[in-house]
Motif scaffolding. Structure first.
Motif, mmCIF file in Angstrom:
data_model
loop_
_atom_site.group_PDB
_atom_site.id
_atom_site.type_symbol
_atom_site.label_atom_id
_atom_site.label_comp_id
_atom_site.label_asym_id
_atom_site.label_seq_id
_atom_site.Cartn_x
_atom_site.Cartn_y
_atom_site.Cartn_z
ATOM 1 N N TYR A 46 8.856 6.956 -9.412
ATOM 2 C CA TYR A 46 9.868 6.567 -8.427
ATOM 3 C C TYR A 46 10.954 5.688 -9.052
ATOM 4 O O TYR A 46 11.898 5.302 -8.367
ATOM 5 C CB TYR A 46 9.201 5.796 -7.282
ATOM 6 C CG TYR A 46 8.125 4.861 -7.759
ATOM 7 C CD1 TYR A 46 8.431 3.661 -8.394
ATOM 8 C CD2 TYR A 46 6.783 5.211 -7.632
ATOM 9 C CE1 TYR A 46 7.449 2.830 -8.875
ATOM 10 C CE2 TYR A 46 5.783 4.377 -8.103
ATOM 11 C CZ TYR A 46 6.126 3.193 -8.726
ATOM 12 O OH TYR A 46 5.142 2.374 -9.212
ATOM 13 N N PHE A 108 3.024 -0.282 -5.417
ATOM 14 C CA PHE A 108 4.417 -0.092 -4.990
ATOM 15 C C PHE A 108 4.499 1.044 -3.953
ATOM 16 O O PHE A 108 5.199 2.044 -4.130
ATOM 17 C CB PHE A 108 5.331 0.196 -6.192
ATOM 18 C CG PHE A 108 5.226 -0.817 -7.281
ATOM 19 C CD1 PHE A 108 5.808 -2.066 -7.151
ATOM 20 C CD2 PHE A 108 4.517 -0.541 -8.440
ATOM 21 C CE1 PHE A 108 5.699 -3.014 -8.156
ATOM 22 C CE2 PHE A 108 4.407 -1.480 -9.451
ATOM 23 C CZ PHE A 108 4.999 -2.720 -9.307
ATOM 24 N N TRP A 109 3.746 0.844 -2.864
ATOM 25 C CA TRP A 109 3.561 1.935 -1.912
ATOM 26 C C TRP A 109 4.835 2.339 -1.196
ATOM 27 O O TRP A 109 5.003 3.507 -0.818
ATOM 28 C CB TRP A 109 2.469 1.563 -0.920
ATOM 29 C CG TRP A 109 1.119 1.528 -1.577
ATOM 30 C CD1 TRP A 109 0.409 0.434 -1.959
ATOM 31 C CD2 TRP A 109 0.355 2.664 -1.983
ATOM 32 N NE1 TRP A 109 -0.764 0.811 -2.563
ATOM 33 C CE2 TRP A 109 -0.825 2.184 -2.593
ATOM 34 C CE3 TRP A 109 0.549 4.050 -1.885
ATOM 35 C CZ2 TRP A 109 -1.802 3.026 -3.108
ATOM 36 C CZ3 TRP A 109 -0.433 4.896 -2.390
ATOM 37 C CH2 TRP A 109 -1.584 4.388 -2.995
ATOM 38 N N GLU A 110 5.772 1.427 -0.988
ATOM 39 C CA GLU A 110 7.032 1.817 -0.342
ATOM 40 C C GLU A 110 7.778 2.824 -1.203
ATOM 41 O O GLU A 110 8.328 3.813 -0.698
ATOM 42 C CB GLU A 110 7.904 0.581 -0.080
ATOM 43 C CG GLU A 110 7.372 -0.321 1.024
ATOM 44 C CD GLU A 110 8.319 -1.465 1.320
ATOM 45 O OE1 GLU A 110 9.386 -1.534 0.673
ATOM 46 O OE2 GLU A 110 7.996 -2.295 2.195
ATOM 47 N N ALA A 111 7.797 2.581 -2.533
ATOM 48 C CA ALA A 111 8.469 3.512 -3.434
ATOM 49 C C ALA A 111 7.726 4.836 -3.499
ATOM 50 O O ALA A 111 8.343 5.916 -3.553
ATOM 51 C CB ALA A 111 8.569 2.896 -4.827
ATOM 52 N N GLU A 113 5.930 6.133 -1.078
ATOM 53 C CA GLU A 113 6.191 6.801 0.200
ATOM 54 C C GLU A 113 7.590 7.406 0.216
ATOM 55 O O GLU A 113 7.800 8.515 0.725
ATOM 56 C CB GLU A 113 6.025 5.787 1.334
ATOM 57 C CG GLU A 113 5.519 6.375 2.619
ATOM 58 C CD GLU A 113 5.139 5.295 3.628
ATOM 59 O OE1 GLU A 113 4.363 5.624 4.544
ATOM 60 O OE2 GLU A 113 5.600 4.141 3.499
ATOM 61 N N ALA A 114 8.550 6.693 -0.378
ATOM 62 C CA ALA A 114 9.924 7.200 -0.420
ATOM 63 C C ALA A 114 10.030 8.481 -1.242
ATOM 64 O O ALA A 114 10.925 9.300 -1.008
ATOM 65 C CB ALA A 114 10.851 6.133 -1.005
ATOM 66 N N ARG A 118 1.754 9.601 -0.050
ATOM 67 C CA ARG A 118 1.100 9.037 1.138
ATOM 68 C C ARG A 118 0.704 7.597 0.867
ATOM 69 O O ARG A 118 0.097 7.288 -0.154
ATOM 70 C CB ARG A 118 -0.142 9.860 1.476
ATOM 71 C CG ARG A 118 -0.951 9.326 2.640
ATOM 72 C CD ARG A 118 -2.171 10.192 2.875
ATOM 73 N NE ARG A 118 -3.061 9.595 3.877
ATOM 74 C CZ ARG A 118 -4.246 10.109 4.220
ATOM 75 N NH1 ARG A 118 -4.668 11.236 3.642
ATOM 76 N NH2 ARG A 118 -5.001 9.512 5.131
ATOM 77 N N ARG A 119 1.070 6.708 1.772
ATOM 78 C CA ARG A 119 0.662 5.308 1.643
ATOM 79 C C ARG A 119 -0.832 5.187 1.943
ATOM 80 O O ARG A 119 -1.315 5.701 2.943
ATOM 81 C CB ARG A 119 1.459 4.434 2.606
ATOM 82 C CG ARG A 119 1.099 2.943 2.518
ATOM 83 C CD ARG A 119 1.751 2.172 3.640
ATOM 84 N NE ARG A 119 3.182 2.047 3.455
ATOM 85 C CZ ARG A 119 3.787 1.011 2.856
ATOM 86 N NH1 ARG A 119 3.054 0.016 2.389
ATOM 87 N NH2 ARG A 119 5.084 0.983 2.735
ATOM 88 N N SER A 121 -4.378 2.510 1.954
ATOM 89 C CA SER A 121 -4.924 1.151 1.883
ATOM 90 C C SER A 121 -5.702 1.015 0.581
ATOM 91 O O SER A 121 -6.009 2.003 -0.086
ATOM 92 C CB SER A 121 -5.861 0.915 3.071
ATOM 93 O OG SER A 121 -7.038 1.699 2.932
#
Length: 524
Positions: A46, A108-111, A113-114, A118-119, A121
């Motif tokens: 990402y 860096f789950w937001e990146a 996901e972008a 899949r985000r 836990s």
């Protein structure tokens, strides 16, 4: 936890920046030239400022011939495991078995996901990683019947054909910090790959305990899991803190991590060419010497519980058999008698010999391991000498091009080739100097105290060390001439030929005279 007894390895951890895409490739090539075992790269798909790591690794594999390659660590949430397994196997086949697989559960789950991932836990990430390891190992297992089948919570593969198999048994190394990831490492992985900067005091010991316990519960030997470590620091004339000081301090601290926490692969995070050279030329050989000395002195690898423990089924684990003493079986490397130079630095016929071995004496495997280590260290120097010759010839080919009407840019490229050769030769000279200094100040006095009959041999070996250093100075002078004149290749080749003659002759003599005394007396 102590030492697991794994052979030591040293690697580089490089940033795959795309602003100057050739720079990271050049650093990887340099790492191989100066003797690194492993080159690794960050994997952040990402990150638009980075090259794609698997594309980069393929390109680097084509530019190198010996160094192993790995992502540090692969971003699993953006790389489907079945496809990843085939990518790894393909590059391993193309590179001649030089690829390892670092894996991470994701960050860096937001990146992520972008990018369409899949985000997850933390718990989900561990479960997804465990399923992915199942998929990857099944794809590689071409001898098993049927297709790949993993009906998981996160990864579902229903009958995919197996293969290709990698060229060698690819290691799966997990970037783990928390208990669930550490337990997965112990039960399913081949290596633990954390970064020292993310660890608190005591975390290595606590992590090893979890990994070891999990390995035993899975019916595995804890020593099946290699312990790797990413390290960063600063080289400085004076020590100011951990891994912040001279190379000698680095070596002592890394040797302590090897002996106290079982780390056997140290991966330097730096994009500075000089850091890479110093780490390979000054730190790595000194760490090998320090660790080998402690191992030969009797530090037992912590590869098994002190007492038999239960397997998962409750059956007792048999204790390891004691080492059995036997005849001396370490074979010194013979001198083949080949001499490339007409110059003779010393008269080989005047070399003294040491006492004859006692034919009735028995040597344990532990005794012989110390003797074999001397040969292993020497083999590393011999391999480096071969690389030096290869590099001289490569640059020599560049000088032929310099005789044509090349552009200014091509001329600057050839100068860069000269500069690379010079720094590599200097690094190799530092390796030899470090090795001989450790012998003169540590091993030789110990052998002299242990057997006075060795004194003439040790005196001669020390004299030859000084002579070899003079030959190294001749290489330095040839390098100056090589860089400053249009064609310095003849003088440089002659200097390297003389280095080859003296060094190979000396190493063979040293092995002939010292392998048995080292087995009999130890290294310190």
């Amino acid at each position: 936890m102590g030492d697991y007894g794994h052979p030591l390895a040293f690697g580089a951890f490089l940033t795959p920046g795309n602003a100057e895409p050739g720079r990271v490739v050049s650093l990887a090539v340099l790492a191989e030239q100066v003797g690194f075992d492993l080159v690794t790269f960050q994997d952040h798909p990402y990150q638009p400022a980075f090259l794609d790591t698997w594309t980069l690794m393929s390109f680097v594999a084509a530019r190198t011939g010996a160094v192993r390659l790995a992502a540090n660590v692969t971003n699993l949430p953006l790389r489907p495991p079945a496809v990843l397994a085939r990518s790894v196997a393909s590059l391993d086949l193309l590179s001649g078995g030089r690829v390892e697989l670092g894996l991470g559960a994701g960050a860096f789950w937001e990146a992520i996901e972008a990018m369409g991932g899949r985000r997850l836990s933390p718990g989900q990430g561990v479960r997804a990683l465990a399923e992915a390891i199942d998929v990857i190992r099944q794809v590689w297992d071409v001898g098993a019947r049927g297709g790949v089948r993993v009906d998981g919570e996160f990864h579902r593969v229903v009958g995919a054909k197996r293969g290709p198999a990698p060229a060698h048994d690819v290691g799966i190394w997990l970037g783990a910090y928390k208990p669930r990831m550490l337990a997965l490492t112990g039960s399913r992985a081949d290596g633990w790959l954390p970064s020292l900067g993310y660890l608190q005091p005591g975390d290595l010991g606590r992590g090893n305990t979890i990994i070891d316990d999990s390995a035993r519960e899975a019916g595995r030997d804890p020593a099946d899991v290699r312990r790797l470590l990413n390290v960063t620091g600063r080289f400085a004339p004076v020590g100011r803190g951990p891994l912040d000081g001279p190379a000698e301090q680095w070596a002592e601290e890394l040797a302590d991590l090897a002996l106290s926490d079982g780390i056997s692969t140290f991966i330097l995070g730096s994009d500075d060419p000089e850091d890479l050279r110093r780490f390979a030329a000054e730190v790595a050989p000194a760490v090998r010497e320090l660790v080998a000395g402690e191992r030969a002195a009797g530090t037992a690898p912590a590869t098994a519980p002190a007492t038999p423990g239960p397997t998962p089924t409750g059956a007792p684990v048999a204790p390891r058999p004691p080492a059995v003493a036997g005849a001396f079986a370490v074979v010194p490397t013979p001198d083949d008698g080949v001499r490339r130079s007409a110059i003779r630095v010393w008269d080989e016929t005047t070399r003294p010999t040491g006492p004859a071995p006692d034919p009735a004496r028995a040597y344990t495997p532990h005794d012989q391991a110390g003797a074999q280590h001397l040969i292993d260290v020497h083999d590393g120097l011999r391999a480096e000498l071969n690389r030096l010759y290869d590099l001289v010839e490569q640059v020599g080919a560049g000088l032929v091009d310099a005789g044509t009407a090349r552009s200014h840019i091509n001329t600057m490229t050839i100068r860069q080739n000269k500069w690379t050769l010079g720094t590599y030769c200097e690094s190799y000279c530092r390796v030899v100097t470090t090795h001989h200094t450790l012998e003169d100040r540590g091993i030789f006095p110990h052998l002299r105290r242990g057997d006075a009959r060795l004194a003439p041999v040790l005196d001669r070996l020390e004299q030859e060390h000084h002579a070899i250093h003079d030959v190294l100075e001749r290489v330095d002078r040839a390098l100056v001439a090589f860089v400053s004149v249009a064609d310095g290749m003849a003088e440089l080749r002659a200097a390297v030929d003389l280095l080859s003659d003296t060094l190979l002759s000396h190493l063979a003599y040293e092995e002939r005279e010292l392998v048995e005394p080292i087995a009999r007396l130890g290294l310190n």
